[in-house]
Write an enzyme that holds these catalytic residues in place. Structure first.
Site, mmCIF file in Angstrom:
data_model
loop_
_atom_site.group_PDB
_atom_site.id
_atom_site.type_symbol
_atom_site.label_atom_id
_atom_site.label_comp_id
_atom_site.label_asym_id
_atom_site.label_seq_id
_atom_site.Cartn_x
_atom_site.Cartn_y
_atom_site.Cartn_z
ATOM 1 N N SER A 10 0.762 -1.369 -0.025
ATOM 2 C CA SER A 10 -0.096 0.088 0.171
ATOM 3 C C SER A 10 1.018 1.223 0.060
ATOM 4 C CB SER A 10 -0.921 -0.065 1.071
ATOM 5 O OG SER A 10 -1.751 0.869 0.945
ATOM 6 N N ASP A 45 -9.107 -4.844 -6.210
ATOM 7 C CA ASP A 45 -8.525 -3.762 -5.075
ATOM 8 C C ASP A 45 -9.571 -2.294 -5.345
ATOM 9 O OD1 ASP A 45 -7.401 -1.945 -3.335
ATOM 10 O OD2 ASP A 45 -5.209 -2.713 -3.876
ATOM 11 N N HIS A 83 -7.700 -5.217 -1.630
ATOM 12 C CA HIS A 83 -6.408 -4.764 -1.165
ATOM 13 C C HIS A 83 -5.357 -5.393 -0.742
ATOM 14 C CE1 HIS A 83 -3.693 -1.314 -0.989
ATOM 15 N NE2 HIS A 83 -3.694 -1.274 0.381
#
Length: 734
Positions: free
Chosen positions: A604, A679, A711
């Protein structure tokens, strides 16, 4: 470079006896697999510290288990059975095919009544475990239940058919609150993409007679074209297409149209719904709804789109009329309200509010008209949580890092004097607490660098009583050495905390391949005073494979004050990388670090940092694995993106500087990019556009996709993911 060693947490290996060498002793110990260490692994549940699942029944502590629940003696820690699963099923009259399977999810909503709340298939039941009879029940059939109120016994729910909002009262009567629910109009859900402290979208008043709920109009928000790919064994019906299905997601990117939120209030007695007259919701955020103790007034924090002007406003719950603006806070960068106000239980004319307006998150006391009466806590540390109130001693119970920036400790704070008293068992480590109804008792569940888990019962009158001590779940395994220390940030002033995991069988005379694990973004940290200094299990797995792991919390991460976090404003990735490179300099000064075999990995924001570091310093990093990476902040969501970067139009230089696209040409080492195909947080556009740019400039990253995954990879796919990450470093760094 100055180094401040805090503690070295060393796990002892078998003693050398009778000529046994250290290597032989290590080989005699068990080896970890990813099935042991990864949370999706088949043996992971046996490799985590045991816990006790508890709840409060007033001031009585109850332990919950599969087959039984126990009343815990708070002075001695001894337990006695309150009732069993078999008894509960018998009292409920459950048949074999409708049996309650566990007592883990029951509750005791009334401090002074022997009633247990049980969700049994399609009904909610209040069972009197003393008379052994059902006192009340409510159907939950055909209802996506959102929230139940113990006072009125009403529940708010969504219809599974059309997602419209309903309230079912204690007698089972339904009232429909909305008629226009759709993909575009969403009721009773967390809004603003779960930012500003939102975790839900319904809020009952203290008397249970009124309900605040959210209405989000996202018709103006662009769709991101997500696609669901059928499973390999899927067989469509005769008239059904085999083509993958379009499942678009409403995604407001920075600088684009964002949704509009309004706040409704439903009155159970009158059956009427009104909306707060807060004005045009365009480019505004309404956050942290709170109720007055008399259930007549609703409070909201209202924030402009630029997120630098925050106001606390009160509204009449009957008419929706605005009553007053009670408080205003502005900032040159941003204000981020994360917590609702809390009224003092013994004095409904005053409330507490959290703010970091003095540079650190602290508690302030106000009267109901918005006059600040007192700053209750103060210092160069942060209040991490308000657990509640001790209604007898007239104090607030908080968690803070006052004792050490990487600790979390529990204190009572006297409301009059502001005096703080440490109440957790150890004064070290990382503590989480839950308090009883009166606040006279607290369950302290904590861990420390050398403590897998301890649980203590804390009383305002007595010393903490140890209730549970978890055994080391890694006993008998070959465990690395975990270290924690500080280095200076790139400003040469600020202390940054790091964790280092040394390879198993560490020899200071050897050189080891080194992996930097990075996150680096706001609202997160990696190093704290938990077991093994908060080390991720994957680090242990890689240390077992002969790698040295290094993790640094750079400026921009959480729990260190406003200036520490806001140093990244309008230039995400700049100061964070400078700090990470100070960590690299430190590593390069160590004789046992192989500077020619250095890798980096993150997910991320950490994926963004991984590619940033790989392409900005290709001479340093040989291998990188970037998961779910942000590539260009123009494509990230409005709330988060604009808080830290402003809009692309107002900050074109910052967006251009932070974009990784121009750096695609600078990729030299081996880089693997991994993403979930579905995602909805960092949409696949990020990865795909970076790969497209790499094709244009002739660089060669590797790419792997998890179809159907969001995600983060779920279940056993997470084990597959970490095997892939590990294998990539084995192939190219080791």
């Amino acid at each position: 470079m100055k180094i401040s060693w805090i503690v070295v947490a060393m796990m002892a290996i078998a003693s050398i006896m009778g000529g046994t060498t250290t290597t032989q002793a290590q080989e005699a110990l068990k080896q970890f697999t990813l099935e042991d260490l990864n949370y999706g692994g088949n043996n992971y549940h046996n490799m985590t510290a045991k816990n006790r699942f508890t709840t409060w029944w007033g001031d009585e502590l109850v332990r919950l288990d599969m087959e039984q629940c126990y009343l815990v003696n708070k002075k001695t820690g001894k337990e006695k059975v309150l009732f069993t699963l078999e008894q509960a099923n018998k009292w409920l009259g459950n048949s074999d095919d409708n049996k309650l399977r566990s007592l883990y999810y029951i509750g005791f909503p009334y401090p002074d009544k022997p009633l247990v709340m049980i969700q049994a298939k399609d009904k909610r039941v209040l069972l009197n475990f003393k008379t052994q009879k059902i006192e009340w029940s409510q159907s939950t059939a055909n209802a996506n239940a959102l929230e139940w109120n113990s006072v009125s016994r009403a529940m708010v729910y969504q219809s599974p058919k059309d997602n419209n909002l309903f309230v079912r009262d204690a007698s089972g009567n339904d009232t429909q609150l909305s008629t226009d629910a759709s993909r575009d109009i969403v009721y009773g859900q967390s809004v603003h993409r779960d930012e500003f402290g939102y975790t839900k979208g319904s809020f009952w008043s203290p008397d249970g007679q009124r309900l605040v709920f959210t209405r989000m109009d996202q018709s103006m928000v662009s769709d991101y074209p997500q696609v669901d790919i059928p499973d390999a064994d899927w067989k469509p019906s005769e008239n059904e297409s085999r083509i993958a299905k379009s499942t678009p997601d409403k995604y407001p990117m920075a600088g684009e149209a964002m949704h509009k939120v309004t706040i409704g209030v439903y009155d159970l007695r009158s059956g009427k719904t009104i909306y707060l007259k807060a004005g045009d919701p365009t480019d505004r955020y309404f956050t942290n709804p709170a109720w007055s103790p008399d259930s007549k007034t609703v409070y909201l924090f209202e924030l402009n789109r630029d997120q630098n002007d925050c106001r606390l406003v009160s509204y009449d719950a009957t008419t929706g009329d605005k009553i007053a603006e009670l408080y205003r806070e502005t900032d040159d960068k941003y204000v981020e309200p994360l917590h609702p106000i809390l009224f003092i239980p013994w004095d409904g004319s005053r409330f507490i509010m959290q703010s970091q307006k003095d540079g650190y998150n602290h508690i302030y006391l106000f009267d109901k008209d918005g006059h600040q009466l007192q700053q209750i806590t103060k210092g160069k540390w942060v209040v991490m949580d308000v657990l509640g109130f001790d209604k007898i001693q007239h104090s607030i119970i908080i968690a803070s890092n006052e004792l050490n920036p990487i600790q979390r400790n529990l204190f009572t704070v006297n409301l009059k004097t502001g005096k703080r008293t440490l109440i957790d068992e150890s004064g070290t480590g990382y503590h989480f607490g839950t308090i009883s109804t009166s606040g006279q008792y607290l369950l302290d569940n904590y861990t420390a660098p050398d403590v897998p888990r301890n649980i203590s019962i804390v009383s305002s009158k007595n010393k903490p009583k140890r209730y549970f001590t978890a055994e080391d779940p890694w006993k008998g395994y070959n465990i690395p050495e975990y270290q924690c220390g500080t280095i200076k940030a790139a400003d040469d002033t600020t202390d940054l905390y790091y964790r280092m995991v040394l390879p198993i069988g560490f020899d200071k005379n050897k050189k080891y391949p080194t992996i930097i694990y990075v996150y680096g973004g706001p609202h997160a940290h990696n190093i704290d005073a938990r077991w093994h200094w908060g080390s991720r299990s994957w680090e242990t797995y890689m240390a077992q494979k002969g790698y040295l792991l290094f993790i640094l919390d750079n400026r921009g991460s959480e729990n260190r004050g406003k200036d520490f976090e806001q140093v990244t404003f309008r230039h995400l990735g700049d100061n964070e990388m400078k700090d990470q490179m100070e960590g690299v300099k430190f590593l390069q000064s160590l004789p046992y670090v192989d500077a020619n075999r250095m890798g980096v990995h993150g997910w991320s924001f950490g994926g963004f940092m991984t590619i940033n570091m790989m392409t900005t310093h290709p001479e340093v990093f040989k291998v990188g694995v970037a998961g779910g990476p942000v590539i260009d902040w123009r494509w990230y969501e409005v709330m988060y993106g604009e808080r830290y970067m402003d809009t692309p139009r107002s900050n074109p230089e910052g967006y251009a500087q932070s974009s990784l696209l121009p750096k695609a040409k600078d990729l030299k080492g081996k880089l693997q990019i991994i993403t979930g195909y579905n995602d909805v947080t960092v949409v696949p556009q990020h990865c795909l556009t970076f790969i497209k740019e790499c094709i244009q400039v002739g660089t060669q990253p590797d790419f792997f996709v998890y179809p159907g995954e969001p995600h983060n990879m779920r279940g056993h796919q997470s084990t597959h993911l970490h095997e892939r990450i590990s294998q990539y470093f084995d192939d190219y760094l080791k």
